[in-house]
Design a protein around this motif. Structure first.
Motif, PDB file in Angstrom:
ATOM      1  N   GLY A 197       0.801  -1.222   0.000  1.00 26.73           N
ATOM      2  CA  GLY A 197       0.000   0.000   0.000  1.00 26.73           C
ATOM      3  C   GLY A 197       0.831   1.267   0.000  1.00 26.73           C
ATOM      4  O   GLY A 197       0.526   2.227  -0.713  1.00 26.73           O
ATOM      5  N   GLU A 198       1.899   1.296   0.792  1.00 30.59           N
ATOM      6  CA  GLU A 198       2.751   2.480   0.862  1.00 30.59           C
ATOM      7  C   GLU A 198       3.405   2.758  -0.478  1.00 30.59           C
ATOM      8  O   GLU A 198       3.511   3.917  -0.908  1.00 30.59           O
ATOM      9  CB  GLU A 198       3.820   2.278   1.944  1.00 30.59           C
ATOM     10  CG  GLU A 198       4.816   3.422   2.076  1.00 30.59           C
ATOM     11  CD  GLU A 198       4.177   4.711   2.575  1.00 30.59           C
ATOM     12  OE1 GLU A 198       4.795   5.780   2.380  1.00 30.59           O
ATOM     13  OE2 GLU A 198       3.068   4.653   3.147  1.00 30.59           O
ATOM     14  N   PHE A 199       3.828   1.705  -1.151  1.00 29.36           N
ATOM     15  CA  PHE A 199       4.440   1.861  -2.475  1.00 29.36           C
ATOM     16  C   PHE A 199       3.439   2.469  -3.454  1.00 29.36           C
ATOM     17  O   PHE A 199       3.758   3.404  -4.195  1.00 29.36           O
ATOM     18  CB  PHE A 199       4.927   0.505  -2.984  1.00 29.36           C
ATOM     19  CG  PHE A 199       5.419   0.541  -4.405  1.00 29.36           C
ATOM     20  CD1 PHE A 199       6.671   1.045  -4.701  1.00 29.36           C
ATOM     21  CD2 PHE A 199       4.625   0.080  -5.446  1.00 29.36           C
ATOM     22  CE1 PHE A 199       7.132   1.086  -6.016  1.00 29.36           C
ATOM     23  CE2 PHE A 199       5.063   0.124  -6.754  1.00 29.36           C
ATOM     24  CZ  PHE A 199       6.328   0.626  -7.035  1.00 29.36           C
ATOM     25  N   ARG A 208       1.483   6.955  -6.730  1.00 29.80           N
ATOM     26  CA  ARG A 208       0.352   7.818  -7.083  1.00 29.80           C
ATOM     27  C   ARG A 208       0.737   9.291  -6.920  1.00 29.80           C
ATOM     28  O   ARG A 208       0.461  10.122  -7.797  1.00 29.80           O
ATOM     29  CB  ARG A 208      -0.852   7.505  -6.201  1.00 29.80           C
ATOM     30  CG  ARG A 208      -2.081   8.360  -6.527  1.00 29.80           C
ATOM     31  CD  ARG A 208      -3.166   8.177  -5.501  1.00 29.80           C
ATOM     32  NE  ARG A 208      -2.714   8.578  -4.173  1.00 29.80           N
ATOM     33  CZ  ARG A 208      -3.395   8.346  -3.049  1.00 29.80           C
ATOM     34  NH1 ARG A 208      -4.544   7.708  -3.108  1.00 29.80           N
ATOM     35  NH2 ARG A 208      -2.910   8.734  -1.888  1.00 29.80           N
ATOM     36  N   ASP A 209       1.380   9.619  -5.801  1.00 31.14           N
ATOM     37  CA  ASP A 209       1.834  10.997  -5.581  1.00 31.14           C
ATOM     38  C   ASP A 209       2.822  11.416  -6.662  1.00 31.14           C
ATOM     39  O   ASP A 209       2.772  12.546  -7.165  1.00 31.14           O
ATOM     40  CB  ASP A 209       2.501  11.122  -4.208  1.00 31.14           C
ATOM     41  CG  ASP A 209       1.513  10.962  -3.061  1.00 31.14           C
ATOM     42  OD1 ASP A 209       0.303  11.166  -3.291  1.00 31.14           O
ATOM     43  OD2 ASP A 209       1.947  10.614  -1.948  1.00 31.14           O
ATOM     44  N   LEU A 210       3.697  10.513  -7.015  1.00 31.59           N
ATOM     45  CA  LEU A 210       4.706  10.814  -8.027  1.00 31.59           C
ATOM     46  C   LEU A 210       4.054  11.089  -9.380  1.00 31.59           C
ATOM     47  O   LEU A 210       4.397  12.053 -10.071  1.00 31.59           O
ATOM     48  CB  LEU A 210       5.689   9.643  -8.142  1.00 31.59           C
ATOM     49  CG  LEU A 210       6.772   9.758  -9.212  1.00 31.59           C
ATOM     50  CD1 LEU A 210       7.618  11.009  -9.007  1.00 31.59           C
ATOM     51  CD2 LEU A 210       7.652   8.520  -9.220  1.00 31.59           C
ATOM     52  N   ILE A 211       3.093  10.264  -9.767  1.00 22.80           N
ATOM     53  CA  ILE A 211       2.405  10.448 -11.047  1.00 22.80           C
ATOM     54  C   ILE A 211       1.678  11.789 -11.079  1.00 22.80           C
ATOM     55  O   ILE A 211       1.735  12.518 -12.076  1.00 22.80           O
ATOM     56  CB  ILE A 211       1.414   9.293 -11.303  1.00 22.80           C
ATOM     57  CG1 ILE A 211       2.173   7.991 -11.561  1.00 22.80           C
ATOM     58  CG2 ILE A 211       0.508   9.602 -12.491  1.00 22.80           C
ATOM     59  CD1 ILE A 211       1.288   6.757 -11.614  1.00 22.80           C
ATOM     60  N   ARG A 212       1.027  12.141  -9.982  1.00 24.22           N
ATOM     61  CA  ARG A 212       0.316  13.422  -9.927  1.00 24.22           C
ATOM     62  C   ARG A 212       1.294  14.581 -10.069  1.00 24.22           C
ATOM     63  O   ARG A 212       1.014  15.571 -10.750  1.00 24.22           O
ATOM     64  CB  ARG A 212      -0.458  13.530  -8.617  1.00 24.22           C
ATOM     65  CG  ARG A 212      -1.638  12.574  -8.524  1.00 24.22           C
ATOM     66  CD  ARG A 212      -2.328  12.668  -7.187  1.00 24.22           C
ATOM     67  NE  ARG A 212      -2.898  13.992  -6.992  1.00 24.22           N
ATOM     68  CZ  ARG A 212      -2.888  14.647  -5.832  1.00 24.22           C
ATOM     69  NH1 ARG A 212      -2.305  14.113  -4.780  1.00 24.22           N
ATOM     70  NH2 ARG A 212      -3.438  15.830  -5.729  1.00 24.22           N
ATOM     71  N   ASP A 213       2.443  14.480  -9.427  1.00 25.68           N
ATOM     72  CA  ASP A 213       3.458  15.529  -9.551  1.00 25.68           C
ATOM     73  C   ASP A 213       3.971  15.624 -10.980  1.00 25.68           C
ATOM     74  O   ASP A 213       4.131  16.718 -11.530  1.00 25.68           O
ATOM     75  CB  ASP A 213       4.634  15.246  -8.608  1.00 25.68           C
ATOM     76  CG  ASP A 213       4.381  15.783  -7.205  1.00 25.68           C
ATOM     77  OD1 ASP A 213       3.196  15.860  -6.816  1.00 25.68           O
ATOM     78  OD2 ASP A 213       5.349  16.108  -6.505  1.00 25.68           O
ATOM     79  N   LEU A 214       4.229  14.497 -11.578  1.00 21.80           N
ATOM     80  CA  LEU A 214       4.752  14.481 -12.940  1.00 21.80           C
ATOM     81  C   LEU A 214       3.753  15.086 -13.923  1.00 21.80           C
ATOM     82  O   LEU A 214       4.115  15.864 -14.809  1.00 21.80           O
ATOM     83  CB  LEU A 214       5.093  13.045 -13.360  1.00 21.80           C
ATOM     84  CG  LEU A 214       6.206  12.345 -12.579  1.00 21.80           C
ATOM     85  CD1 LEU A 214       6.375  10.915 -13.054  1.00 21.80           C
ATOM     86  CD2 LEU A 214       7.515  13.085 -12.685  1.00 21.80           C
ATOM     87  N   PHE A 241       8.462  -1.343   0.377  1.00 24.63           N
ATOM     88  CA  PHE A 241       7.896  -2.652   0.030  1.00 24.63           C
ATOM     89  C   PHE A 241       8.890  -3.766   0.325  1.00 24.63           C
ATOM     90  O   PHE A 241       8.545  -4.798   0.901  1.00 24.63           O
ATOM     91  CB  PHE A 241       7.505  -2.680  -1.445  1.00 24.63           C
ATOM     92  CG  PHE A 241       7.157  -4.043  -1.949  1.00 24.63           C
ATOM     93  CD1 PHE A 241       6.010  -4.692  -1.524  1.00 24.63           C
ATOM     94  CD2 PHE A 241       7.995  -4.692  -2.844  1.00 24.63           C
ATOM     95  CE1 PHE A 241       5.685  -5.968  -1.990  1.00 24.63           C
ATOM     96  CE2 PHE A 241       7.682  -5.963  -3.311  1.00 24.63           C
ATOM     97  CZ  PHE A 241       6.528  -6.602  -2.878  1.00 24.63           C
ATOM     98  N   ALA A 242      10.153  -3.555  -0.068  1.00 30.78           N
ATOM     99  CA  ALA A 242      11.173  -4.587   0.108  1.00 30.78           C
ATOM    100  C   ALA A 242      11.381  -4.926   1.583  1.00 30.78           C
ATOM    101  O   ALA A 242      11.457  -6.106   1.963  1.00 30.78           O
ATOM    102  CB  ALA A 242      12.486  -4.133  -0.517  1.00 30.78           C
ATOM    103  N   GLU A 243      11.465  -3.924   2.438  1.00 33.52           N
ATOM    104  CA  GLU A 243      11.700  -4.170   3.864  1.00 33.52           C
ATOM    105  C   GLU A 243      10.547  -4.944   4.490  1.00 33.52           C
ATOM    106  O   GLU A 243      10.757  -5.876   5.268  1.00 33.52           O
ATOM    107  CB  GLU A 243      11.904  -2.835   4.586  1.00 33.52           C
ATOM    108  CG  GLU A 243      13.245  -2.183   4.258  1.00 33.52           C
ATOM    109  CD  GLU A 243      13.361  -0.780   4.839  1.00 33.52           C
ATOM    110  OE1 GLU A 243      12.418  -0.368   5.553  1.00 33.52           O
ATOM    111  OE2 GLU A 243      14.376  -0.109   4.572  1.00 33.52           O
TER     112      GLU A 243
END
Length: 440
Positions: free
Chosen positions: A291-293, A298-304, A411-413
């Protein structure tokens, strides 16, 4: 000047060789995924300037750290003839001292509108979309609060915007901030330019075809980067939606296997230890590890997407230059016509007359104002290209790489913690069951 939409690029990062090893790996992965032109990776004069700009802003943030926190949503009721709304506490501290106000969503929207109009060419973080009904539901309030918190957090990383009159008014006005923001005038082009070069003197350069081509190429690459992350998130979301069932089946499988394993343990072997390991595994497997990933992407896509709209700012300024030149030309024609008229008085509109001398003086002032505005717009346009090329794009790219890295690491951790517990159980089982698999 930007309209309401979203998206950016990250594949061209001239300074990527200066990134930390972790960021270089991610940058390489993304660059290969979108098939970058090798020319994009060459270090240029611009890329070296990026480090100077970024380091200067890092120093500003270190010397005067900006802290801001948003939360404590409350339902407000202004009376029978007004709809209820949610406002939020916004508290923090910057170089001017502490601030504490309560703000509602439409005030955030007006703030962003002011910033995009008064700071063309600068990236302004996105806000969540407007919702006409259901905007006081607890689930919606929680979602909006997270998005507004993200906006505030991003603004603290942009000191040139945080210390702007618009933002300082927003965080320090306890009165009707909405009306104040609505009445805030848009600076003239030359005023914008003078303000900008004070903040970013390294962008005060002549405009070259190479810089224009570089910015154009970066916006084009940005589109591909947006498409890349949209597809990546869609795949991740499909996995996320199917994970609860898969994880539940995995736990059931391990539970049956552990139950049989437990029955084969000898008297001297700890069955309680096995149960403890299985319960820890079951608890970890039930947690949300993706979920965190998804939220970060999602935040990154909106910024882009929002960053991609800065291209409109450049085009709008170019159109304004054309419009002002046409206006100047019309004034000049009218001036020639006025000067050719015999007599002391001339028409000024349909029903009024003024002296010829006054009309000539007025037209000459209009021409001078047009020339001043054209000069300011041309300087602003030149500045915007250099700003985008040497500061805005590299800053966004670094943010993109960092955000992507943090999402993957999160996600990895979480996933590796569960897998480690699973491997421990499987190895113990394998050690026991291997005794039953001996060749006769």
């Amino acid at each position: 000047m930007s309209s309401e939409e979203d998206e950016p690029d990250t594949r061209i990062y001239p300074g990527s060789q200066n990134l930390a090893p972790q960021k270089r790996v991610i940058a390489s992965f993304i660059e290969e995924s979108v098939e970058l032109d090798p020319d994009d990776l060459r270090e240029s004069e611009t890329s070296r300037e990026v480090d100077l700009v970024s380091s200067r802003h890092l120093m500003i943030n270190k010397e005067f750290p900006i802290r801001a926190a948003l939360g404590d949503p409350k339902l407000q009721d202004e009376g029978a003839f007004s709809s209820k709304f949610i406002d939020y506490s916004l508290r923090g501290e910057d170089k001017h001292g502490a601030f504490s106000v309560r703000r509602r969503y439409k005030e955030f929207r007006e703030l962003r509108k002011c910033l995009t109009e008064n700071w063309p060419g600068f990236f302004v973080p996105p806000l969540p979309e407007k919702k006409a009904v259901g905007n006081t539901r607890p689930d919606f309030v929680a979602s909006r609060e997270r998005s507004l918190r993200y906006f505030v957090s991003r603004m603290t990383k942009l000191p040139h915007l945080f210390y702007s009159p618009e933002m300082q008014t927003f965080v320090r006005t306890n009165g009707p901030v909405l009306k104040i923001l609505e009445k805030m005038p848009v600076p003239k082009a030359m005023e914008m330019y003078n303000r900008n070069v004070t903040l970013f003197p390294e962008c005060q350069k002549d405009l070259t075809e190479a810089v224009q081509a570089s910015v154009k190429k970066k916006f084009k690459n940005l589109e591909a980067t947006i498409a890349f992350f949209i597809k990546f998130r869609a795949i991740s979301k499909n996995i996320y939606e199917s994970r609860p069932r898969i994880k539940k089946l995995k736990v059931s499988f391990m539970q049956f296997a552990a139950s049989d394993y437990k029955s084969k343990l000898g008297k001297n072997e700890s069955k309680e230890a096995l149960e403890e390991k299985f319960n820890r595994y079951k608890e970890n497997e039930s947690k949300d590890d993706l979920g965190e990933f998804l939220s970060r992407i999602r935040d990154l896509i909106r910024d882009l997407k929002k960053f991609a709209l800065l291209r409109n700012d450049v085009n709008i300024v170019a159109k304004k230059i054309e419009s002002m030149r046409k206006k100047e030309e019309d004034y000049r024609k009218e001036l020639e016509k006025t000067q050719s008229i015999n007599g002391e008085y001339v028409k000024d509109g349909l029903f009024y007359k003024i002296t010829k001398e006054s009309k000539v003086c007025k037209l000459e002032e209009n021409i001078a104002e047009c020339q001043e505005e054209i000069l300011g717009l041309e300087k602003l346009r030149c500045f915007m290209y250099h700003l985008l090329d040497s500061h805005e794009f590299p800053t966004l790219i670094d943010y993109k790489i960092t955000t992507f890295a943090q999402g993957i690491m999160s996600f990895a951790e979480r996933r590796m913690g569960t897998l480690d517990l699973e491997v421990v159980l499987l190895r113990e089982m394998r050690g026991l069951y291997s005794k039953y698999n001996q060749e006769p």
